[in-house]
Design a protein around this motif. Structure first.
Motif, PDB file in Angstrom:
ATOM      1  N   PHE A  23       0.835  -1.177   0.000  1.00 49.72           N
ATOM      2  CA  PHE A  23       0.000   0.000   0.000  1.00 49.72           C
ATOM      3  C   PHE A  23       0.881   1.242   0.000  1.00 49.72           C
ATOM      4  O   PHE A  23       1.828   1.332   0.775  1.00 49.72           O
ATOM      5  N   ALA A  24       0.551   2.180  -0.865  1.00 51.49           N
ATOM      6  CA  ALA A  24       1.317   3.416  -0.922  1.00 51.49           C
ATOM      7  C   ALA A  24       1.027   4.265   0.312  1.00 51.49           C
ATOM      8  O   ALA A  24      -0.121   4.432   0.714  1.00 51.49           O
ATOM      9  N   LEU A  25       2.090   4.776   0.927  1.00 47.69           N
ATOM     10  CA  LEU A  25       1.968   5.676   2.064  1.00 47.69           C
ATOM     11  C   LEU A  25       2.329   7.093   1.633  1.00 47.69           C
ATOM     12  O   LEU A  25       3.137   7.280   0.727  1.00 47.69           O
ATOM     13  N   ASP A  26       1.739   8.052   2.266  1.00 51.56           N
ATOM     14  CA  ASP A  26       1.959   9.454   1.919  1.00 51.56           C
ATOM     15  C   ASP A  26       2.771  10.141   3.008  1.00 51.56           C
ATOM     16  O   ASP A  26       2.229  10.480   4.067  1.00 51.56           O
ATOM     17  N   PRO A  27       4.069  10.356   2.784  1.00 48.47           N
ATOM     18  CA  PRO A  27       4.876  11.052   3.799  1.00 48.47           C
ATOM     19  C   PRO A  27       4.679  12.563   3.794  1.00 48.47           C
ATOM     20  O   PRO A  27       5.311  13.264   4.560  1.00 48.47           O
ATOM     21  N   GLN A  28       3.837  13.047   2.879  1.00 48.27           N
ATOM     22  CA  GLN A  28       3.509  14.471   2.801  1.00 48.27           C
ATOM     23  C   GLN A  28       4.763  15.327   2.637  1.00 48.27           C
ATOM     24  O   GLN A  28       5.022  16.255   3.409  1.00 48.27           O
ATOM     25  N   THR A  29       5.526  15.008   1.620  1.00 50.25           N
ATOM     26  CA  THR A  29       6.725  15.783   1.302  1.00 50.25           C
ATOM     27  C   THR A  29       7.055  15.612  -0.169  1.00 50.25           C
ATOM     28  O   THR A  29       6.714  14.596  -0.785  1.00 50.25           O
ATOM     29  N   ASP A  30       7.706  16.611  -0.730  1.00 51.61           N
ATOM     30  CA  ASP A  30       8.211  16.531  -2.098  1.00 51.61           C
ATOM     31  C   ASP A  30       9.686  16.162  -2.128  1.00 51.61           C
ATOM     32  O   ASP A  30      10.283  16.058  -3.197  1.00 51.61           O
ATOM     33  N   SER A  31      10.294  15.971  -0.974  1.00 51.84           N
ATOM     34  CA  SER A  31      11.709  15.637  -0.907  1.00 51.84           C
ATOM     35  C   SER A  31      11.953  14.202  -1.343  1.00 51.84           C
ATOM     36  O   SER A  31      11.070  13.338  -1.238  1.00 51.84           O
ATOM     37  N   TRP A  45      11.028   6.005  11.277  1.00 54.32           N
ATOM     38  CA  TRP A  45      11.548   7.290  10.826  1.00 54.32           C
ATOM     39  C   TRP A  45      11.934   7.209   9.360  1.00 54.32           C
ATOM     40  O   TRP A  45      12.306   6.140   8.859  1.00 54.32           O
ATOM     41  N   ILE A  46      11.860   8.326   8.661  1.00 53.63           N
ATOM     42  CA  ILE A  46      12.355   8.452   7.294  1.00 53.63           C
ATOM     43  C   ILE A  46      13.238   9.691   7.224  1.00 53.63           C
ATOM     44  O   ILE A  46      13.136  10.602   8.053  1.00 53.63           O
ATOM     45  N   CYS A  47      14.117   9.717   6.219  1.00 54.61           N
ATOM     46  CA  CYS A  47      14.940  10.909   6.007  1.00 54.61           C
ATOM     47  C   CYS A  47      15.178  11.089   4.521  1.00 54.61           C
ATOM     48  O   CYS A  47      14.997  10.169   3.727  1.00 54.61           O
ATOM     49  N   GLY A  48      15.607  12.297   4.137  1.00 56.79           N
ATOM     50  CA  GLY A  48      15.856  12.598   2.734  1.00 56.79           C
ATOM     51  C   GLY A  48      16.550  13.930   2.566  1.00 56.79           C
ATOM     52  O   GLY A  48      17.179  14.449   3.488  1.00 56.79           O
TER      53      GLY A  48
END
Length: 267
Positions: A23-31, A45-48
């Motif tokens: 399922f696609a998740l939406d991290p709400q970022t364009d990064s 956690w995620i980072c970019g």
């Protein structure tokens, strides 16, 4: 009865395969997202790039930005390539920051679950980047990177706050590191490079992969003998595997695809 049992087992297995979904998740970022790490089903956690570090407490359905600003409120010139959650409170991120005309080593860590961060630039204005960080437990961790084309390894035996670092490879860019215990680990990098340590990273032995042009972006071992490395040559993905601790490697046949940057095995 035996045949019936086998048939039922086959039906159950094929049903499981058929219903497995992503399922696609939406991290709400364009990064661009470079790394993800979870400590349980819900907490991760995620980072970019663009100074992105976010955390979730509900399995990724919603994400919240941390309070990290790298010393400058709203700073966006940080790239975070790797993040590792040791536990709910201790998290470590590594990457670089564009400063004038070069990228300089950077890392950040929190011991408060992300409510506040400490940030340091390892070498002032020296060009380089920390590419990946890895912990075996809440005290022992390593990170790898490159400075001016040379490979560096950082090590801690006292948690996220106390990393040291040393130049260990000349003319070699490092991209990934993986340890299976407090002593034995491997690093991978550019030009098909893999090396092994049996003393927590104090010394390293280069292994022969048979590769010369490929970048090995990720290395992963499930025990002291069996491991894989993935990467690419001219944007074409490659996987190699060892069953003797890295002494010899064989190429895994895969369909032509884009570059490979990560892998993970349960067993």
């Amino acid at each position: 009865m035996k045949h019936l049992f086998l048939l039922v087992s086959f039906i159950l297995m094929t049903s499981t395969w058929a219903t497995a979904q992503w399922f696609a998740l939406d991290p709400q970022t364009d990064s661009h997202l470079f790394s993800v790490h979870f400590i349980d089903n819900n907490t991760g956690w995620i980072c970019g790039n663009n100074n992105l570090i976010k955390q979730t407490a509900d399995g990724g359905d919603t994400w919240e930005e941390t309070s990290f600003h790298g010393g400058t409120s709203g700073s966006s010139d940080f790239n975070w390539y790797s993040i590792f959650a040791v536990n709910e409170t201790d998290i470590y991120a590594s990457g670089n920051k564009f400063n004038w005309d070069r990228y300089q080593f950077n890392y950040a860590y929190t011991t408060s679950g992300g409510s506040s961060w400490d940030w340091q630039s390892s070498w002032g204005n020296q060009a380089g980047s920390w590419r990946e960080v890895f912990f075996i437990d809440d005290q022992h961790g390593w990170k790898v990177g490159s400075r001016s084309g040379n490979g560096w390894v950082g090590h801690t035996t006292t948690g996220v706050e106390n990393f040291n670092s040393s130049r260990v490879f000349d003319d070699q860019g490092l991209k990934s590191i993986h340890f299976i215990d407090q002593d034995m680990g491997w690093v991978s990098g550019t030009d098909g490079f893999i090396a092994k340590s049996t003393d927590a990273g104090d010394t390293w032995t280069e292994l022969q992969t048979g590769l010369a042009q490929e970048d090995l972006n990720k290395i992963f071992f499930i025990n002291s003998m069996v491991g894989w490395a993935v990467g690419d040559e001219d944007d074409i993905g490659i996987i190699i595997k060892t069953t003797d601790g890295g002494t010899s490697w064989s190429t895994v046949n895969i369909p032509p695809m884009m570059e490979l940057n990560g892998l993970y095995f349960i067993n």
